[in-house]
Design a protein around this motif. Structure first.
Motif, PDB file in Angstrom:
ATOM      1  N   SER A   1      48.436  29.887  -4.956  1.00 17.93           N
ATOM      2  CA  SER A   1      47.941  28.187  -5.951  1.00 17.93           C
ATOM      3  C   SER A   1      46.697  27.857  -6.174  1.00 17.93           C
ATOM      4  N   ALA A   2      46.073  27.125  -6.902  1.00 17.07           N
ATOM      5  CA  ALA A   2      45.305  26.602  -7.447  1.00 17.07           C
ATOM      6  C   ALA A   2      45.097  25.380  -8.034  1.00 17.07           C
ATOM      7  N   ARG A   3      44.521  24.605  -7.624  1.00 21.18           N
ATOM      8  CA  ARG A   3      44.138  22.733  -8.298  1.00 21.18           C
ATOM      9  C   ARG A   3      42.593  22.531  -8.021  1.00 21.18           C
ATOM     10  N   SER A   4      42.395  21.976  -9.834  1.00 24.90           N
ATOM     11  CA  SER A   4      41.244  21.159  -9.622  1.00 24.90           C
ATOM     12  C   SER A   4      40.971  20.247  -9.510  1.00 24.90           C
ATOM     13  N   ILE A   5      39.657  19.911 -10.057  1.00 21.74           N
ATOM     14  CA  ILE A   5      39.252  18.845  -9.932  1.00 21.74           C
ATOM     15  C   ILE A   5      38.763  18.222 -11.246  1.00 21.74           C
ATOM     16  N   ALA A   6      37.942  16.302 -11.576  1.00 16.73           N
ATOM     17  CA  ALA A   6      37.776  16.503 -13.037  1.00 16.73           C
ATOM     18  C   ALA A   6      36.643  17.166 -12.803  1.00 16.73           C
ATOM     19  N   GLY A   7      36.938  17.644 -14.300  1.00 16.26           N
ATOM     20  CA  GLY A   7      35.773  18.431 -15.249  1.00 16.26           C
ATOM     21  C   GLY A   7      35.423  19.513 -14.741  1.00 16.26           C
ATOM     22  N   PHE A   8      35.802  19.970 -13.975  1.00 18.80           N
ATOM     23  CA  PHE A   8      36.338  21.577 -13.494  1.00 18.80           C
ATOM     24  C   PHE A   8      37.351  22.359 -14.250  1.00 18.80           C
ATOM     25  N   ASP A   9      37.196  23.272 -14.819  1.00 20.62           N
ATOM     26  CA  ASP A   9      37.780  24.045 -15.909  1.00 20.62           C
ATOM     27  C   ASP A   9      38.437  25.408 -14.776  1.00 20.62           C
ATOM     28  N   LEU A  10      39.226  25.380 -14.151  1.00 20.53           N
ATOM     29  CA  LEU A  10      39.795  25.779 -13.029  1.00 20.53           C
ATOM     30  C   LEU A  10      40.612  27.323 -13.776  1.00 20.53           C
ATOM     31  N   TYR A  11      41.093  27.301 -14.990  1.00 19.59           N
ATOM     32  CA  TYR A  11      41.643  28.449 -15.259  1.00 19.59           C
ATOM     33  C   TYR A  11      40.418  29.003 -15.605  1.00 19.59           C
ATOM     34  N   LYS A  12      39.659  29.005 -16.872  1.00 26.51           N
ATOM     35  CA  LYS A  12      38.276  30.020 -17.078  1.00 26.51           C
ATOM     36  C   LYS A  12      37.596  29.805 -15.817  1.00 26.51           C
ATOM     37  N   THR A  13      37.191  29.225 -14.865  1.00 26.89           N
ATOM     38  CA  THR A  13      36.992  29.937 -13.676  1.00 26.89           C
ATOM     39  C   THR A  13      37.215  31.308 -13.059  1.00 26.89           C
ATOM     40  N   ILE A  14      38.843  31.008 -12.878  1.00 20.61           N
ATOM     41  CA  ILE A  14      39.863  32.591 -12.270  1.00 20.61           C
ATOM     42  C   ILE A  14      39.309  33.428 -13.259  1.00 20.61           C
ATOM     43  N   GLU A  15      39.297  32.832 -14.296  1.00 24.95           N
ATOM     44  CA  GLU A  15      39.510  34.262 -15.507  1.00 24.95           C
ATOM     45  C   GLU A  15      38.193  34.426 -15.182  1.00 24.95           C
ATOM     46  N   GLU A  16      36.755  34.360 -15.257  1.00 22.81           N
ATOM     47  CA  GLU A  16      35.925  34.414 -14.609  1.00 22.81           C
ATOM     48  C   GLU A  16      35.155  35.939 -13.646  1.00 22.81           C
ATOM     49  N   CYS A  17      36.702  35.392 -13.045  1.00 13.05           N
ATOM     50  CA  CYS A  17      36.411  36.056 -11.494  1.00 13.05           C
ATOM     51  C   CYS A  17      37.388  37.594 -11.834  1.00 13.05           C
TER      52      CYS A  17
ATOM     53  N   LEU B   1      41.745  40.483  -9.434  1.00 13.94           N
ATOM     54  CA  LEU B   1      42.801  39.897  -9.644  1.00 13.94           C
ATOM     55  C   LEU B   1      43.161  40.956 -10.494  1.00 13.94           C
ATOM     56  N   GLU B   2      45.164  40.979  -9.933  1.00 15.06           N
ATOM     57  CA  GLU B   2      45.433  41.421 -10.896  1.00 15.06           C
ATOM     58  C   GLU B   2      46.646  41.049 -11.503  1.00 15.06           C
ATOM     59  N   THR B   3      46.498  39.657 -11.302  1.00 17.31           N
ATOM     60  CA  THR B   3      47.413  38.370 -12.510  1.00 17.31           C
ATOM     61  C   THR B   3      47.103  37.426 -12.338  1.00 17.31           C
ATOM     62  N   TYR B   4      47.108  36.251 -13.308  1.00 18.27           N
ATOM     63  CA  TYR B   4      46.343  35.034 -12.739  1.00 18.27           C
ATOM     64  C   TYR B   4      47.141  34.765 -13.770  1.00 18.27           C
ATOM     65  N   GLY B   5      47.387  32.924 -14.285  1.00 26.15           N
ATOM     66  CA  GLY B   5      48.136  32.269 -15.430  1.00 26.15           C
ATOM     67  C   GLY B   5      47.534  31.107 -15.045  1.00 26.15           C
ATOM     68  N   GLY B   6      47.939  30.096 -16.220  1.00 22.33           N
ATOM     69  CA  GLY B   6      47.640  28.296 -15.808  1.00 22.33           C
ATOM     70  C   GLY B   6      46.900  27.827 -17.052  1.00 22.33           C
ATOM     71  N   HIS B   7      45.935  26.603 -16.079  1.00 22.02           N
ATOM     72  CA  HIS B   7      45.732  26.110 -17.018  1.00 22.02           C
ATOM     73  C   HIS B   7      44.167  24.821 -16.233  1.00 22.02           C
ATOM     74  N   LYS B   8      43.210  24.525 -16.654  1.00 27.64           N
ATOM     75  CA  LYS B   8      42.293  24.049 -16.312  1.00 27.64           C
ATOM     76  C   LYS B   8      42.476  22.809 -15.406  1.00 27.64           C
ATOM     77  N   HIS B   9      44.116  22.421 -14.734  1.00 26.20           N
ATOM     78  CA  HIS B   9      43.853  21.830 -14.203  1.00 26.20           C
ATOM     79  C   HIS B   9      44.995  22.338 -12.660  1.00 26.20           C
TER      80      HIS B   9
END
Length: 577
Positions: free
Chosen positions: A398-414, A418-426
């Protein structure tokens, strides 16, 4: 940890003046309303007195008519319907909501034998719709599955189900992929082509909209549906979605139901959590009720949570609640131990010292608590954080974010790693091959370095307004309480008072002297004094004693000590002057 203070801009001066006069409240309170988008008396009335009459027409949601038509046809043809949901609080409350409605409310429960429910095993099946769940439905002769809080990206699984003669209705609130699944109906306000005006519903709340539409279509007594709002409130509070608009209405009335006449399962949890007999608030759900329901899916199986939430006798409810409470205690021990191990790992590795992200992996950690551990690590090092363990031959976590950082977008760029991923910016979840973890850590760090600044690594305390301590009185607090329910986009108001001091009462308290108690007042105005408690801030003791003056940041609460109720500052931070 050092924090930056950010005082929000004041609301529109003309609106603040109008609200203050129209509502006969202080300009400080009127300013809070203005900051929350309230502009006039009518909007203030809707904010302070949320009405179920203001719920949005469910048929505005794309595919709602198709969903209702398919359920109607299934009922007319005596088809079996399987209610399927994720294993967390949002998913299990959603399943309990829809299952309870059709087995207890619709036609007096006379159709209950056509319904079943299924929660995937977190470890054997993972998140979302599973092939095993579809096989279970096929073996049980179910021809319609209603997926709740999941399914928006399950394109291949939906096709697999179709080959077995099973139709799907998807009720989700996560971001869709490029192509929607070929289900009979896909209910998701986040669809680009969905005209539904409120986009922030929980998964359970989307299920509620399905039932609302069904009830309207069948001219049912709407109170039968509103009886189940306690489940909806628990989902919204626990899933950390904005408590604004329609969510605010559902939580407001759901908390009343939860406090006065909860379902048997929730009543058992409330009793075990020792919070019965009071008006329950969002924090009671987030910290006392939600974690216990979540523990079933984290440590055991989420089906146990649905068994609890649909229990039909007090005896059954309390027996299951007791088992879940044991799982929750086990979860807390795992959380504590794994957090300590992760902290040791980070402090021992110099690579983390100047990094912009934290990615840690240990194949022996328990998968059910890695999200909690990620949040704990952010409390120590304010960085985007991913905690991974090994499950079913893969590294996942699992991943958790900080203010101003789009977690989902960054994981998507990696995603190439990855095999699978999902979630949102936080918050997000991900799975990858264990041998890819070092490369993923390196890529994620590079992306984080490119999209963050050193300033973003310092948490910011958002302060609604500066307040004079002399303004804090019972009337002020009575109005402030009506801003509840608090949550994302309507957080508990945070104030600061500048140039304060203490009436020689500052002292360390707590079993390890980790907290501070004080009696604060504005320098030169001893009549403005008010007591305060500062949890975990004893490290300020020497600097406060030395300076004698300080700025203080706080929220306001009632302190009930042996029947004596007084207002008290809940101190968030100090700035010695």
């Amino acid at each position: 940890m050092q924090k930056n203070w950010y005082i929000k801009p004041a609301g529109n001066a003309a609106i603040v003046k109008h609200l203050s006069e129209a509502l006969n409240i202080s300009t400080s309170l009127a300013n809070l309303l203005s900051q929350r988008g309230v502009r006039n008396y009518e909007e203030a009335r809707a904010f302070f007195r949320p009405s179920l009459d203001d719920l949005i027409d469910p048929f505005l949601m794309k595919d709602m008519d198709k969903a209702i038509e398919r359920i109607e046809r299934a009922l007319q043809n005596n088809e079996k319907i399987l209610i399927y949901g994720d294993y967390d609080v949002d998913g299990t409350t959603a399943v309990a909501l829809v299952y309870s409605f059709f087995t207890k409310k619709y036609h007096g429960g006379r159709c209950s034998h056509f319904f079943g429910y299924y929660i995937p095993d977190r470890y054997a099946e993972g998140y979302g719709i599973s092939y095993k769940g579809i096989d279970y439905a096929a073996a049980g002769n179910y021809t319609l599955m209603v997926a709740l809080d999941c399914g928006i990206k399950s394109n291949e699984k939906i096709l697999y189900a179709s080959e077995k003669g099973i139709d799907f209705i998807i009720c989700d609130h996560h971001l869709p992929g490029e192509t929607l699944p070929e289900a009979i109906a896909v209910l998701d306000p986040e669809r680009n082509d969905c005209p539904y005006p409120y986009k922030f519903l929980s998964g359970c709340a989307v299920g509620f909209k399905l039932l609302q539409a069904f009830a309207i279509h069948n001219n049912m007594i709407v109170d039968d549906l509103y009886d189940l709002l306690d489940l909806v409130a628990v989902s919204i509070c626990s899933d950390i979605v904005p408590i604004t608009g329609e969510n605010r209405i559902l939580v407001y009335h759901g908390l009343q139901r939860l406090s006065k006449e909860p379902s048997l399962g929730l009543r058992a949890i409330i009793k075990i959590a020792n919070i019965e007999g009071k008006a329950l608030r969002v924090e009671d759900v987030v910290f006392r009720i939600g974690p216990r329901i979540n523990a079933a899916g984290r440590i055991g199986n989420g089906t146990t949570a649905v068994d609890l939430l649909t229990a039909s006798t007090c005896e059954a409810a309390f027996e299951i609640a007791a088992r879940i409470n044991i799982l929750n205690n086990e979860r807390k021990d795992l959380d504590k131990n794994i957090t300590e191990e992760a902290i040791q790992m980070i402090t021992a590795d110099p690579l983390y010292a100047n990094s912009r992200s934290t990615v840690v992996y240990n194949e022996n950690w328990h998968k059910g608590v890695v999200g909690i551990v990620a949040s704990r690590l952010i409390e120590n090092w304010y960085k985007p954080t991913i905690v991974l363990t090994r499950s079913n031959g893969f590294a996942c976590g699992s991943a958790r974010s900080i203010a101003g950082f789009d977690l989902y977008k960054t994981i998507e760029e990696c995603s190439c790693l990855l095999e699978t991923y999902g979630g949102h910016k936080h918050a997000a979840g991900l799975t990858l091959k264990a041998e890819n973890v070092p490369a993923f850590r390196e890529m994620f760090e590079a992306k984080a370095l490119a999209s963050t600044t050193p300033e973003m690594m310092v948490p910011t305390l958002e302060i609604d307004a500066e307040l004079s301590l002399s303004d804090i009185n019972p009337k002020f607090f009575r109005v402030l309480k009506q801003f509840e329910p608090f949550g994302p986009e309507n957080m508990t108001p945070v104030f600061c008072s500048l140039g304060t001091t203490d009436m020689n009462s500052l002292k360390k308290v707590g079993s390890t002297q980790e907290h501070l108690k004080l009696n604060a007042y504005k320098v030169g105005d001893t009549k403005s004094n008010i007591s305060g408690i500062a949890f975990g801030l004893a490290h300020y003791y020497d600097s406060l004693k030395e300076s004698g003056k300080f700025d203080i940041c706080y929220t306001i609460e009632e302190n009930d000590f042996m029947g004596n109720i007084n207002l008290q500052l809940m101190v968030r931070d100090f700035r010695p002057i």
